[in-house]
Design an enzyme around this catalytic site. Structure first.
Site, PDB file in Angstrom:
ATOM      1  N   HIS A  17      59.711  37.862  42.657  1.00  9.31           N
ATOM      2  CA  HIS A  17      60.786  37.450  42.542  1.00  9.31           C
ATOM      3  C   HIS A  17      60.971  37.871  40.882  1.00  9.31           C
ATOM      4  O   HIS A  17      60.063  38.665  40.430  1.00  9.31           O
ATOM      5  CB  HIS A  17      59.421  35.851  42.133  1.00  9.31           C
ATOM      6  CG  HIS A  17      60.346  34.462  41.827  1.00  9.31           C
ATOM      7  ND1 HIS A  17      61.322  34.393  40.616  1.00  9.31           N
ATOM      8  CD2 HIS A  17      61.176  33.557  42.318  1.00  9.31           C
ATOM      9  CE1 HIS A  17      62.354  33.736  41.249  1.00  9.31           C
ATOM     10  NE2 HIS A  17      61.690  32.997  41.570  1.00  9.31           N
ATOM     11  N   GLN A  62      53.278  30.678  44.016  1.00  8.00           N
ATOM     12  CA  GLN A  62      52.996  30.515  45.193  1.00  8.00           C
ATOM     13  C   GLN A  62      51.938  30.550  45.789  1.00  8.00           C
ATOM     14  O   GLN A  62      51.556  29.595  47.357  1.00  8.00           O
ATOM     15  CB  GLN A  62      53.449  31.455  45.966  1.00  8.00           C
ATOM     16  CG  GLN A  62      55.486  31.632  45.638  1.00  8.00           C
ATOM     17  CD  GLN A  62      56.395  30.075  46.095  1.00  8.00           C
ATOM     18  OE1 GLN A  62      55.659  29.302  46.848  1.00  8.00           O
ATOM     19  NE2 GLN A  62      57.396  29.885  45.335  1.00  8.00           N
TER      20      GLN A  62
END
Lengths: 429, 132
Positions: free
Chosen positions: A135, A215
């Site tokens: 990310h 996550q």
């Protein structure tokens, strides 16, 4: 032709649907007639009553600034804030509460490490290793550190199936490698990365390891000591808690040696006109008034997740994800990004030949289905996969197989609607 | 399904999407600019051939992205072909949204206005000077 078995779902693996009653926001109709189907959980989840109630109680009864006031409310808030820290410690298996730094989120935690630890330890010619699937929040801070220090940024590549090419790690790791920063679960591919193995190899080469666990902590049981992580960051809002609260775990020895990051109130031991001495951990890294009520609510979210059991959450999501994976492949031309279901956490990203991901998301929304579309803050990954954007459905403990069925049905309709039909512009040239 | 201006994907928009006006490159381009929409990664490049008379002699666009970003680029260039640079500069964001027709939420307006933004920069960006 091969006879394909139609996908089935094993309901014994699912959590009871009655759990949805805990989430007031899910009980709504959007666009006049469609029950909300919330499949954007990897971006941010919703909150159960139990968490909302705690926020309400704090603001209606207990709220004041922490660690300062000699009065009842400040004592209450301080006690609850520190209780939340203890809950986080236990939840991720850290040894001491001093290793738990409250931040505003994963991004803030990673930036703290890149600035404080990075500036003190990374010099020109040193190396930083990340992966192609990071990310932007676990990439840009390292690019900035490389720019400031003159260090070199290297990437663990991925296979076409969205798995890390782990074989390359041993060649990438050198005596100049200072840190390996890697996501435990990809926010686009869903890939569960072998962070324990990566940490073992990085440590053998003398590098420290930061895990972007945004996550994974909400979905999979996490134990920082089993992983061997030096740093691990995650966010409250992706695990039923409010926005504005996140956690940075750091091993005490490392946090102790690091210079203070943001300067201000709370982070000091003593201040003179020309200098200061920093506070003890974790206050040293919690300058200013912290997100007090959000931190206490994060504690409540952890209580809720523990009550349900993270292993049950994981089983539920895995079953839904497998079902969604198999059913979405029924849509002609649909491409799923990343690994098969057994290597992924509870999300599925896909593309269609037509139309673009944003149009898919727009049309899904017209039917009440919330998904994420775009590059999901992973521009380099989309470049690697040679796609401009993708559509992501991400699941949490309150999603149901009926929601997956609706998703597949509407995606199929969108595919048909945008199939090229030989249209011509009126008066076109 | 919603209808009329509530409908984002009106027939004439889909026509432009599937059969765009001047999608491609312009070897004779004198001016060009490219930009993207960070929200979704839509990319639009516009290449212009500006005449000595101050007119847009020819214009082409390329890029990729959602139906709105690509169809709006096609609609914009169809409108601008043969117009003067001054007319292009005076063509406001409001005009662009009106040209598109369908009512857009603020996020999707960015998709629609991408090509408009690129055009506004392209008229000031001679080819070669900034490497575009």
């Amino acid at each position: 032709m091969l006879e394909l078995k139609s996908p089935t779902i094993d309901r014994s693996k699912l959590l009871p649907a009655s759990l949805r009653d805990d989430f007031p926001i899910l009980q709504q109709i959007v666009h006049d007639e469609h029950p909300l189907v919330f499949l954007d959980n990897a971006a941010s989840t919703q909150r159960p009553r139990q968490v909302i109630e705690v926020l309400r109680r704090v603001y209606e009864r207990d709220y004041a600034n922490v660690h300062r006031g000699i009065h009842t409310l400040s004592e209450r808030s301080t006690e609850q804030y520190e209780e939340a820290r203890e809950k986080v410690r236990a939840f991720i298996g850290a040894e001491k509460p001093t290793e738990i730094v409250f931040t505003s989120g994963t991004t803030a935690g990673i930036n703290l490490v890149a600035r404080s630890w990075g500036d003190a330890n990374v010099k020109a010619g040193d190396e930083i290793i990340v992966t192609t699937m990071e990310h932007h929040s676990n990439l840009v801070p390292w690019q900035q550190l490389a720019e400031r220090s003159g260090a070199v940024l290297k990437h663990i590549p991925i296979t076409d199936d969205g798995l890390l090419v782990l074989d390359t790690l041993d060649t990438l790791l050198t005596e100049r490698t200072k840190i390996v920063a890697v996501a435990s679960v990809s926010n686009v591919l869903g890939t569960i990365n072998p962070v324990t193995e990566i940490t073992r190899r990085a440590h053998a080469a003398g590098a420290v390891v930061l895990i972007d666990a945004a996550q994974s902590v909400p979905h999979l049981a996490t134990n920082v000591r089993e992983i061997g992580a030096d740093f691990l960051a995650f966010s409250g809002h992706k695990m039923l808690a409010p926005t504005g609260i996140g956690v940075l775990f750091g091993r005490e020895e490392l946090l102790d040696a690091m210079p203070a990051f943001l300067g201000g109130g709370s982070m000091i031991n003593r201040v003179w006109e020309d200098r200061f001495t920093p506070a003890e951990l974790p206050a040293k890294f919690e300058a200013g008034t912290p997100p007090i009520a959000p931190a206490i609510a994060l504690g409540a979210a952890i209580d809720y997740l523990k009550l349900i059991g993270l292993e049950n959450v994981q089983r539920h999501e895995h079953e839904l994800c497998r079902y969604a994976y198999e059913r979405l492949l029924e849509v002609d031309g649909l491409r799923i990004l990343g690994a098969p279901p057994d290597r992924r956490a509870g999300l599925v990203s896909f593309t269609l030949p037509e139309p673009h991901a944003h149009d898919i998301a727009q049309l899904l929304d017209e039917r009440g289905i919330a998904v994420r579309a775009g590059h999901h803050c992973t521009w380099p990954l989309h470049d690697r996969l040679k796609i401009a954007a993708s559509t992501r459905a991400s699941f949490y403990l309150y999603n149901t197989p009926a929601e997956v069925d609706l998703l597949v049905e509407v995606v199929g309709e969108i595919r048909e609607r945008f199939r090229p039909k030989g249209r011509k512009r009126r008066g076109g040239s | 399904m919603p209808i009329d201006e509530e409908e984002l994907y009106q027939e004439h928009i889909l026509d432009h999407y599937e059969d765009p006006f001047h999608r491609g490159h312009l070897p004779t381009a004198t001016h060009a600019h490219e930009d993207n929409n960070p929200l979704c990664g839509d990319v639009v490049r516009i290449e212009l051939e500006l005449g000595e008379d101050g007119k847009i002699r020819d214009c082409f666009f390329s890029g990729q992205g959602c139906v709105i970003s690509q169809a709006s680029a096609s609609m914009l260039l169809e409108k601008m072909q043969g117009k003067t640079v001054d007319e292009a500069k005076q063509f406001s964001a409001e005009d662009m949204l009106q040209l598109y027709g369908a009512r857009l939420t603020p996020n999707r307006q960015k998709c629609c206005l991408l090509s408009w933004k690129v055009l506004q920069s392209a008229v000031h960006s001679p080819v070669g000077r900034d490497g575009t």
